[in-house]
Design a protein around this motif. Structure first.
Motif, PDB file in Angstrom:
ATOM      1  N   ILE A 331       8.759   6.628 -10.688  1.00  7.19           N
ATOM      2  CA  ILE A 331       9.679   7.262  -9.700  1.00  7.19           C
ATOM      3  C   ILE A 331      10.446   8.877 -10.055  1.00  7.19           C
ATOM      4  CG2 ILE A 331      12.324   7.228  -8.067  1.00  7.19           C
ATOM      5  CD1 ILE A 331      11.571   4.103  -8.785  1.00  7.19           C
ATOM      6  N   ALA A 332      10.833   8.957 -11.596  1.00  2.86           N
ATOM      7  CA  ALA A 332      10.876  10.262 -11.729  1.00  2.86           C
ATOM      8  C   ALA A 332      10.347  11.039 -11.752  1.00  2.86           C
ATOM      9  CB  ALA A 332      11.922  10.626 -13.453  1.00  2.86           C
ATOM     10  N   SER A 333       9.189  10.919 -11.683  1.00  2.00           N
ATOM     11  CA  SER A 333       7.963  11.489 -12.121  1.00  2.00           C
ATOM     12  C   SER A 333       7.403  11.881 -10.944  1.00  2.00           C
ATOM     13  CB  SER A 333       6.373  11.355 -12.864  1.00  2.00           C
ATOM     14  OG  SER A 333       5.769   9.903 -11.962  1.00  2.00           O
ATOM     15  N   TYR A 334       7.292  10.556  -9.852  1.00  3.68           N
ATOM     16  CA  TYR A 334       7.362  11.521  -8.438  1.00  3.68           C
ATOM     17  C   TYR A 334       8.218  12.611  -8.133  1.00  3.68           C
ATOM     18  CZ  TYR A 334       3.594   8.181  -7.199  1.00  3.68           C
ATOM     19  OH  TYR A 334       2.363   7.372  -6.153  1.00  3.68           O
ATOM     20  N   ILE A 335       9.556  12.559  -8.407  1.00  2.00           N
ATOM     21  CA  ILE A 335      10.889  13.247  -7.475  1.00  2.00           C
ATOM     22  C   ILE A 335      10.175  14.610  -8.247  1.00  2.00           C
ATOM     23  CG2 ILE A 335      13.028  14.043  -7.728  1.00  2.00           C
ATOM     24  CD1 ILE A 335      13.266  11.078  -8.051  1.00  2.00           C
ATOM     25  N   ARG A 336       9.790  14.919  -9.631  1.00  2.60           N
ATOM     26  CA  ARG A 336       9.333  16.321 -10.183  1.00  2.60           C
ATOM     27  C   ARG A 336       7.983  16.409  -9.669  1.00  2.60           C
ATOM     28  NH1 ARG A 336       8.198  14.166 -15.339  1.00  2.60           N
ATOM     29  NH2 ARG A 336      10.402  14.083 -15.237  1.00  2.60           N
ATOM     30  N   LEU A 337       7.377  15.521  -9.150  1.00  2.00           N
ATOM     31  CA  LEU A 337       6.366  15.686  -7.965  1.00  2.00           C
ATOM     32  C   LEU A 337       6.436  16.817  -6.691  1.00  2.00           C
ATOM     33  CD1 LEU A 337       2.864  16.226  -7.928  1.00  2.00           C
ATOM     34  CD2 LEU A 337       2.812  13.695  -6.956  1.00  2.00           C
ATOM     35  N   GLY A 338       7.440  16.362  -6.249  1.00  2.00           N
ATOM     36  CA  GLY A 338       7.832  16.120  -5.308  1.00  2.00           C
ATOM     37  C   GLY A 338       8.234  18.272  -5.080  1.00  2.00           C
ATOM     38  N   LEU A 339       8.883  18.535  -6.287  1.00  2.00           N
ATOM     39  CA  LEU A 339       9.658  19.696  -6.280  1.00  2.00           C
ATOM     40  C   LEU A 339       7.995  20.376  -7.091  1.00  2.00           C
ATOM     41  CD1 LEU A 339      12.403  19.027  -8.590  1.00  2.00           C
ATOM     42  CD2 LEU A 339      12.648  19.411  -6.506  1.00  2.00           C
TER      43      LEU A 339
END
Ligand code: NAD
Length: 474
Positions: A331-339
Motif C-alpha cells: 500500500i505504501a508503494s502505491y501511495i508513493r506511485l500515486g504521487l
C-alpha cells in the motif's frame, strides 16, 4: 472443543501434518505471534482428497433434509462460538471489534441461514419435452480462500458445496486460518460424517497447487487475486476440473450531478475504508462531475476524520491495521506511485513506521486519471482515487475502462441511476442506498471471476446437470 490449531482435520480426525513445520499467525496490531498452524504439504492433501472421495458416494445420496438438518445444528454450535470468533478475527486480521462482530461474524450466520433456506426451496430437477434434467453434486471440491474475510470466504464455498452433496477439502489462507477451526469443530459436533469436510492449512504454492492438480479433485473453487486465479485455473484445467473464481476488483462509484452529495459519503467511505480497504468489492474509484470536483473534495475532507485508525480492540477506532507487513509495504508503494504519477494527495500519507502495528491512514487522491496505475490496479488498502468526468457518457466509459468487473455503485436520481447501472459491466451494482441481498448472485464480470456465489446461484454453482431420456415406450 476438540480442535487444536497445530493439527489438520482429515477423515473426521484432528491429526498431525506430514510436514513437521508450522506457520506462525501474527496479530497485525501488536506484531505478536500468538498461534501457529501446520505448514501442510501434498501428502496431507492426498490423504484429505482420498478421504473426501471415499465419503462422496454416501454423502451425495444423503437426502437434502438430512443435510440441511446437520447444517442447522452446525449453525447453532457456531452461534455459540460468537465471542471466540470475534476474538480470533480481531487478532488474526486486525479488524475492529464492531466491524468484526457485524461483518465477519453475524453476517456469516445470516449467509449460512440463507443458504439453508434457499437449498430447501431450490428446484433440483425439471421436466423437458422428452427428458428429465437433474442437478447433481460435482464430487470432491477443493476450496481455496484468501485472508481478507477469513470466515466469510470459507462460508461462501463450504456451506453451499456441502449442502448440495459434495465433499470438501478446504485450504484457508495461511495468514488467517484460525476461525476455520471453529467451523470444522461445529460441523463435527453437528454430526457431519467423517470425510465430508477436511481442513489442510499451508501455503498456496504447495497445498493450493496440490489441490488444483490432484486427479481426484473434481472442482476448484477459488477466491483470491486474479494473478493466482489464472495460474491455478491453468493447472486445474490440465485435468479439466470445474473452476469457480472470485477475483479482484477496482470498482467505480459514479456520483451523478447533484446539488448535494452528502447522502453518498457514508456508503463510499464504509466501502473503501472499513476492513482497512481490504475488500474485493471496495468502491476504490470515485467518479464525480468535473464542475463539482472542488465541492466534493471539501465534503470528503469534512467527513474523513471520522474514520479513525488505531488499536482494533478500542471501540473508538473504525480502522485497525492492514493485515500484514507485505500489505503495508504494498500500500505504501502505491501511495508513493500515486504521487509520482502526478495525482494530488488530498489526505493521508505514505506510511513508514510499522514497528507498532501495520497502520495506514485513510488516503484520498484527487485529480486522478483513469490510465494511472493507481486507478487501474487493485491496491487493496484504504486508498480512494477521485476521478473527474465531463458528462455521464464519459463517466460510464471510465467506469467500464478497467480489466475488472466485480462491483459498482451509482448515486443520483433513481431512474437515471438505474439507467446507468444497466450500462456498467459489473456483476453487482448498488443504486443509491439499496441494501445487499444475501440471496442474490455475487461474482464478477471480466477478470473479476467466473461463476457466482450467494443464494440460489451459489448453490447451483456446486451442481452439474444430468439429462435422463426416459420417455421410452418399453
Ligand atoms: P492470493 O491470491 O494471494 O491467495 C488466495 C489463496 O490462494 C490463499 O489461500 C493462498 O495461499 C492461495 N494460493 C496462493 N498461491 C497459490 C498457488 N500458486 N496455487 C494455489 N493456491 C495459491 O490472494 P490474497 O492476498 O489471499 O487475497 C486478496 C485477493 O483476494 C484480492 O485480489 C481480492 O480482490 C481477492 N478477493 C476476491 C473476492 C471475491 O469474492 N471476488 C473476495 C475476497 C478477496
Amino acid at each position: 472443543m476438540s480442535y487444536c490449531f497445530e493439527k489438520i482435520y482429515i477423515d473426521g480426525q484432528w491429526t498431525d501434518s506430514a510436514n513437521d513445520k508450522f506457520i506462525d499467525i501474527e496479530n497485525p496490531a501488536t506484531l505478536e505471534h500468538f498461534a501457529r498452524v501446520p505448514d501442510g504439504n501434498f501428502v496431507d492433501i492426498d490423504k484429505a482428497v482420498r478421504a473426501a472421495h471415499r465419503a462422496y458416494e454416501k454423502w451425495s445420496t444423503t437426502p437434502l433434509a438430512q443435510r440441511t438438518s446437520i447444517m442447522r445444528k452446525m449453525l447453532s454450535v457456531l452461534e455459540s462460538y460468537q465471542d471466540l470468533i470475534i476474538d480470533l478475527e480481531v487478532k488474526e486480521l486486525g479488524a475492529p471489534i464492531e466491524f468484526t462482530t457485524k461483518t465477519h461474524c453475524l453476517y456469516q450466520y445470516t449467509r449460512i441461514r440463507s443458504y439453508i433456506d434457499c437449498a430447501e426451496k431450490l428446484a433440483l430437477q425439471e421436466s423437458l419435452e422428452l427428458s428429465h434434467v437433474y442437478r447433481e453434486p460435482i464430487g470432491v471440491v477443493g476450496c481455496i480462500t484468501p485472508w481478507n474475510y477469513p470466515l466469510g470466504q470459507v462460508i461462501q464455498k463450504v456451506i453451499p458445496a456441502i449442502l448440495m452433496g459434495n465433499t470438501v477439502v478446504l485450504k484457508p489462507s495461511q495468514h488467517t486460518p484460525l476461525t476455520c477451526y471453529l467451523l470444522v469443530d461445529a460441523f463435527e459436533r453437528a454430526g457431519l460424517p467423517a470425510g465430508v469436510l477436511n481442513l489442510v492449512t499451508g501455503r498456496g504454492a504447495q497445498v493450493g497447487d496440490a489441490i488444483a492438480t490432484h486427479p481426484l479433485v473434481d472442482m476448484v473453487s477459488f477466491t483470491g487475486s486474479t494473478k493466482v486465479g489464472i495460474r491455478l485455473s491453468q493447472r486445474a484445467l490440465e485435468s479439466v476440473k470445474r473452476i469457480s473464481l472470485e477475483l479482484g476488483g477496482k470498482s467505480p462509484f459514479i456520483w451523478l450531478p447533484s446539488e448535494d452529495y452528502s447522502p453518498a459519503v457514508k456508503q463510499l467511505f464504509d466501502s473503501i475504508f472499513l476492513n482497512s480497504g481490504q475488500t474485493c468489492t471496495a468502491l476504490s474509484r470515485l467518479l464525480v462531475p468535473e464542475k463539482d470536483l472542488k465541492a466534493v473534495e471539501k465534503l470528503l475532507l469534512e467527513n474523513v476524520n471520522a474514520y479513525t485508525v488505531g488499536d482494533p480492540t478500542d471501540d473508538a477506532n473504525k480502522l485497525g491495521p492492514v493485515s500484514s507487513k507485505a500489505q503495508f509495504e504494498k500500500i505504501a508503494s502505491y501511495i508513493r506511485l500515486g504521487l509520482e504519477e502526478g495525482a494530488t494527495l488530498l489526505t493521508g500519507e505514505i506510511p513508514t513506521d510499522c514497528s507498532k502495528g501495520y497502520y495506514v491512514k485513510p488516503t484520498i487522491f484527487t485529480n486522478v486519471k483513469n490510465d494511472m496505475r493507481i486507478a487501474r490496479e487493485e491496491i487493496f488498502g484504504p486508498v480512494l482515487c477521485v476521478i473527474p468526468y465531463k458528462d455521464v457518457d464519459e463517466a460510464i466509459s471510465i467506469a467500464n475502462d478497467t480489466p475488472y468487473g466485480l462491483n459498482a455503485a451509482v448515486f443520483g436520481p433513481k431512474d437515471e441511476a438505474l439507467a446507468v447501472a444497466h450500462r456498467i459491466r459489473a456483476g453487482n451494482v448498488y443504486v443509491n442506498n439499496g441494501p445487499r441481498d444475501v440471496t442474490a448472485p455475487f461474482g464478477g464480470y471480466k477478470q473479476s471471476g467466473i461463476g457466482r456465489e450467494g443464494g440460489y446461484a451459489g448453490l447451483l454453482e456446486f451442481t452439474q446437470q444430468k439429462a435422463i431420456f426416459d420417455h421410452c415406450t418399453f
